[in-house]
Write a protein that holds these residues in place. Sequence first.
Motif, PDB file in Angstrom:
ATOM      1  N   LEU A   1      37.412  37.844  29.230  1.00 27.19           N
ATOM      2  CA  LEU A   1      36.277  37.895  30.154  1.00 27.19           C
ATOM      3  C   LEU A   1      36.654  37.175  31.439  1.00 27.19           C
ATOM      4  O   LEU A   1      37.192  36.060  31.389  1.00 27.19           O
ATOM      5  CB  LEU A   1      35.032  37.224  29.562  1.00 27.19           C
ATOM      6  CG  LEU A   1      34.478  37.804  28.252  1.00 27.19           C
ATOM      7  CD1 LEU A   1      34.954  36.975  27.070  1.00 27.19           C
ATOM      8  CD2 LEU A   1      32.950  37.809  28.267  1.00 27.19           C
ATOM      9  N   ASN A  13      29.754  40.427  22.590  1.00 26.83           N
ATOM     10  CA  ASN A  13      29.836  39.540  23.764  1.00 26.83           C
ATOM     11  C   ASN A  13      28.767  39.875  24.798  1.00 26.83           C
ATOM     12  O   ASN A  13      28.201  38.968  25.418  1.00 26.83           O
ATOM     13  CB  ASN A  13      31.237  39.597  24.370  1.00 26.83           C
ATOM     14  CG  ASN A  13      32.216  38.738  23.604  1.00 26.83           C
ATOM     15  OD1 ASN A  13      32.308  37.538  23.828  1.00 26.83           O
ATOM     16  ND2 ASN A  13      32.912  39.335  22.644  1.00 26.83           N
ATOM     17  N   ARG A  46      32.371  46.633  32.239  1.00 28.20           N
ATOM     18  CA  ARG A  46      33.467  46.841  31.312  1.00 28.20           C
ATOM     19  C   ARG A  46      34.649  47.442  32.061  1.00 28.20           C
ATOM     20  O   ARG A  46      34.486  48.360  32.850  1.00 28.20           O
ATOM     21  CB  ARG A  46      32.999  47.787  30.216  1.00 28.20           C
ATOM     22  CG  ARG A  46      34.025  47.988  29.144  1.00 28.20           C
ATOM     23  CD  ARG A  46      33.440  48.834  28.031  1.00 28.20           C
ATOM     24  NE  ARG A  46      34.282  48.724  26.864  1.00 28.20           N
ATOM     25  CZ  ARG A  46      33.872  48.934  25.632  1.00 28.20           C
ATOM     26  NH1 ARG A  46      32.630  49.257  25.391  1.00 28.20           N
ATOM     27  NH2 ARG A  46      34.702  48.815  24.628  1.00 28.20           N
ATOM     28  N   ILE A  60      34.369  42.402  31.437  1.00 25.80           N
ATOM     29  CA  ILE A  60      34.922  42.360  30.080  1.00 25.80           C
ATOM     30  C   ILE A  60      36.070  43.354  30.015  1.00 25.80           C
ATOM     31  O   ILE A  60      35.881  44.549  30.200  1.00 25.80           O
ATOM     32  CB  ILE A  60      33.843  42.687  29.037  1.00 25.80           C
ATOM     33  CG1 ILE A  60      32.733  41.630  29.090  1.00 25.80           C
ATOM     34  CG2 ILE A  60      34.460  42.768  27.637  1.00 25.80           C
ATOM     35  CD1 ILE A  60      31.598  41.856  28.091  1.00 25.80           C
TER      36      ILE A  60
END
Length: 221
Positions: free
Chosen positions: A78, A166, A182, A125
């Motif tokens: 992250l 997460n 993402r 992420i």
Amino acid sequence: MSDGVFERCPALSELGIEHGFGEIDSDRAQVASLSLARQVHGTALVEAPVLEEVEADALYTAEPGAAVGVRTADCVPLLIADGGLRGVAAVHAGWRGSAARMAETAVAGLCSALHVMPDALVVAIGPHIGPCCYEVDEPVRQAVRDDRVLAPGRPGHYQLDLFELNRRQLVRSGVSGDRIQRVGECTHCHPDRYASYRRDGSGRRMLHWIRMPPGPVAPGA
Ligand SMILES: [Zn+2]
């Protein structure tokens, strides 16, 4: 094979934050002023710069021009930035760190250190092993304690969705859902791009890093 390619997150780039999620053969020599720590699947957030023997799974800095990073091969990387550019963090969360709520610890610690609110943060992420390939057993399910991120698989096994685990923690911490992005795909599915510990069983890792923008140039400088 892609040598030392880094994938970017549009939301971080828009802020003017330099960063990258590394693919296979990404190397620290490509990133100046980089701090890395010894990752131990824990939940410690430590301020950079650090000595490399310091144990931490999350590093942050508020220093202009300084970079922090983590290395992964299947675990979740992250990269976090304050939208007001007060600081950045790099976080490593495998199933152990995710079950121990590493992301929540990182958000709380970063907000406290930088004096910012969670909804000011942008979180990217990066590439990690997806639920398509991440089969876990009952002990992992018990540690994760959230059946919404576990799909039933073979008898006694489950497919774990680390992204969703997460993401839920970040939202619970106060991060805006639309500020969670993402980047990349399943590490296990793409041997041409990513290292995967489960697939390769090697010590090969990918480097992910983020850097505070350099400070403003002083007038007359
Ligand atoms: Zn996969």
